[in-house]
Design a protein around this motif. Structure first.
Motif, PDB file in Angstrom:
ATOM      1  N   GLN A  42       0.834  -1.203   0.000  1.00 42.82           N
ATOM      2  CA  GLN A  42       0.000   0.000   0.000  1.00 42.82           C
ATOM      3  C   GLN A  42       0.866   1.249   0.000  1.00 42.82           C
ATOM      4  OE1 GLN A  42      -3.361   1.134   1.103  1.00 42.82           O
ATOM      5  NE2 GLN A  42      -4.272  -0.722   0.267  1.00 42.82           N
ATOM      6  N   CYS A  94       2.752   1.789  -3.347  1.00 42.05           N
ATOM      7  CA  CYS A  94       1.874   2.084  -4.470  1.00 42.05           C
ATOM      8  C   CYS A  94       1.356   3.519  -4.420  1.00 42.05           C
ATOM      9  CB  CYS A  94       0.692   1.115  -4.499  1.00 42.05           C
ATOM     10  SG  CYS A  94       1.141  -0.474  -5.179  1.00 42.05           S
ATOM     11  N   ASN A  95       1.545   4.190  -3.303  1.00 38.25           N
ATOM     12  CA  ASN A  95       1.159   5.591  -3.233  1.00 38.25           C
ATOM     13  C   ASN A  95       2.033   6.398  -4.196  1.00 38.25           C
ATOM     14  OD1 ASN A  95       0.527   8.185  -2.555  1.00 38.25           O
ATOM     15  ND2 ASN A  95       1.511   8.134  -0.548  1.00 38.25           N
ATOM     16  N   PRO A  96       1.400   7.062  -5.165  1.00 33.07           N
ATOM     17  CA  PRO A  96       2.205   7.761  -6.176  1.00 33.07           C
ATOM     18  C   PRO A  96       3.103   8.859  -5.599  1.00 33.07           C
ATOM     19  CG  PRO A  96      -0.121   8.303  -6.392  1.00 33.07           C
ATOM     20  CD  PRO A  96      -0.038   7.163  -5.440  1.00 33.07           C
ATOM     21  N   PHE A  97       2.773   9.343  -4.410  1.00 24.54           N
ATOM     22  CA  PHE A  97       3.576  10.420  -3.834  1.00 24.54           C
ATOM     23  C   PHE A  97       4.725   9.890  -2.979  1.00 24.54           C
ATOM     24  CE2 PHE A  97      -0.597  12.415  -4.481  1.00 24.54           C
ATOM     25  CZ  PHE A  97      -0.205  13.418  -5.361  1.00 24.54           C
ATOM     26  N   SER A 104       5.017   7.936   6.225  1.00 25.41           N
ATOM     27  CA  SER A 104       3.583   7.829   5.958  1.00 25.41           C
ATOM     28  C   SER A 104       2.799   7.528   7.228  1.00 25.41           C
ATOM     29  CB  SER A 104       3.336   6.723   4.942  1.00 25.41           C
ATOM     30  OG  SER A 104       2.020   6.247   5.060  1.00 25.41           O
ATOM     31  N   LYS A 105       1.823   8.404   7.511  1.00 26.22           N
ATOM     32  CA  LYS A 105       0.997   8.218   8.714  1.00 26.22           C
ATOM     33  C   LYS A 105       0.202   6.928   8.635  1.00 26.22           C
ATOM     34  CE  LYS A 105       0.125  12.943  10.152  1.00 26.22           C
ATOM     35  NZ  LYS A 105      -0.412  13.922   9.211  1.00 26.22           N
ATOM     36  N   ARG A 106      -0.329   6.687   7.435  1.00 31.60           N
ATOM     37  CA  ARG A 106      -1.185   5.514   7.300  1.00 31.60           C
ATOM     38  C   ARG A 106      -0.394   4.245   7.567  1.00 31.60           C
ATOM     39  NH1 ARG A 106      -4.270   5.124   1.814  1.00 31.60           N
ATOM     40  NH2 ARG A 106      -2.206   4.658   1.042  1.00 31.60           N
ATOM     41  N   PHE A 107       0.816   4.188   7.037  1.00 29.66           N
ATOM     42  CA  PHE A 107       1.640   3.009   7.229  1.00 29.66           C
ATOM     43  C   PHE A 107       1.996   2.826   8.706  1.00 29.66           C
ATOM     44  CE2 PHE A 107       5.811   0.958   7.507  1.00 29.66           C
ATOM     45  CZ  PHE A 107       5.537  -0.222   6.844  1.00 29.66           C
TER      46      PHE A 107
END
Lengths: 152, 191
Positions: free
Chosen positions: A115, A118-121, A132-135
């Protein structure tokens, strides 16, 4: 053993640079885990030639006598996921963990990593730790909620 | 035409007449376009929004032909029907999603599309630079597509996003406003 829990999750990049390290609980001293995960890299290296079947699961890498056991997972792109489990009790270093018990943990972590990349940013830069906060949240969720036999 | 009928047509066309493509291919391709634009314009997200809208507009101008050919749609009798067609047939056949049509104004010229899912934005986490969260409309291409395709069928609309889950909003919502109906112009030079 009911007190078995995850003590630390670490993600190490292809060139052995640390990308992420989360201790559990979050207030623990990370230095110890940095040493521990660093030491596992040699085990990865040593076992690599024996791994011809392409299996990512490196199983138990080693355990130390405080009751900590380090388990490893190596993706084909060279990213290493290391989970340090506190098997409780202390004393004798034989962890009471079944083989493959951590597979779902590694799979969940790998999914989170996919995930992330795959984040383009996201910039795939080995020199920088993951921000990444989500990670980080997902790693936290996995680390805090897991108990043996628990499905993530 | 009722919403149910539109849903049926959408389903039918999507099943039988549409070539499918891998979702990750679309997501990653669109993602790299947006990321590249952000780099090229050095983080000027307002400009990136504009460019995405323009690209979408150019897609819309062409896509409408394909849409009309595949669905055999006739003229919509009013803007309400247009909205249902966009949501249940347009988005369905091209992206396999059906955004919900809501928040009509009483004059029937303005509605919202709320997206429960958005295949363009899978995996995406906006850059944490304190501006992207407030300025970038990641899926702005879609606004352009609507504007372009509706222009080709004599409707001048304004479409823009008002909220996006990527920014931490509850829902992803696009506001579509009918500005005017473009009358067919007489061919020049003939009396």
């Amino acid at each position: 053993m009911s007190s078995t829990r995850i003590a630390c999750i670490a993600i190490i990049g292809k060139n052995n640079s640390p990308l992420h390290l989360s201790p559990f609980p979050a207030t623990s001293n990370t230095l110890k885990y940095h040493f521990l995960t660093h030491a596992t890299l040699d085990v990865f290296q040593a076992r690599l030639p024996l791994k011809s079947n392409g299996d990512s699961d490196f199983g138990l890498l080693y355990s130390v006598d405080e009751g900590l056991a380090a388990y490893g997972w190596l993706t084909n792109t060279g990213v290493k996921i290391i989970v340090v489990v506190d098997v409780g009790g202390g004393g004798a270093g034989t962890p009471a963990m079944k083989d493959g018990e951590l597979k779902p943990v590694f799979r969940a972590l790998q999914t989170a990593y996919i995930q992330l990349v795959c984040n383009p940013f996201y910039e795939n830069d080995e020199a920088k730790p993951i921000t990444s906060k989500r990670f980080i949240e997902e790693v936290k969720r996995i680390g805090e909620n897991w108990t043996p036999g628990f499905a993530l | 035409m009722s919403a149910n009928k539109a849903a049926r047509i959408g389903e039918e066309v999507w099943k039988t007449r549409i070539d499918k493509v891998n979702a990750e291919l679309v997501t990653l391709t669109y993602g790299s376009i947006v990321a590249q634009l952000c780099k090229d314009y050095e983080g000027d997200y307002i400009e990136v929004n504009k460019q995405l809208e323009k690209m979408g507009y150019n897609i819309g101008l062409r896509l409408i032909e394909d849409f009309l050919a595949k669905t055999n749609m006739g003229k919509c009798i009013n803007f309400k029907e247009t909205a249902e067609t966009i949501s249940k047939i347009g988005f369905k056949v091209f992206l396999n999603i059906t955004p919900t049509v809501t928040n009509w104004t009483t004059d029937g010229k303005q509605f919202s599309l709320t997206f429960e899912e958005n295949p363009l934005a899978d995996f995406v986490e906006l850059p944490d630079d304190g501006r992207a969260q407030n300025e970038l409309w990641y899926s702005n291409l879609l606004c352009g597509v609507l504007r372009g395709s509706l222009e080709m069928v004599q409707m001048q609309v304004d479409a823009h996003f008002v909220s996006d889950v990527l920014r931490g909003n509850e829902v992803t919502e696009m506001r579509v406003t009918l500005i005017r109906t473009i009358d067919d112009e007489l061919p020049p030079g003939e009396d």
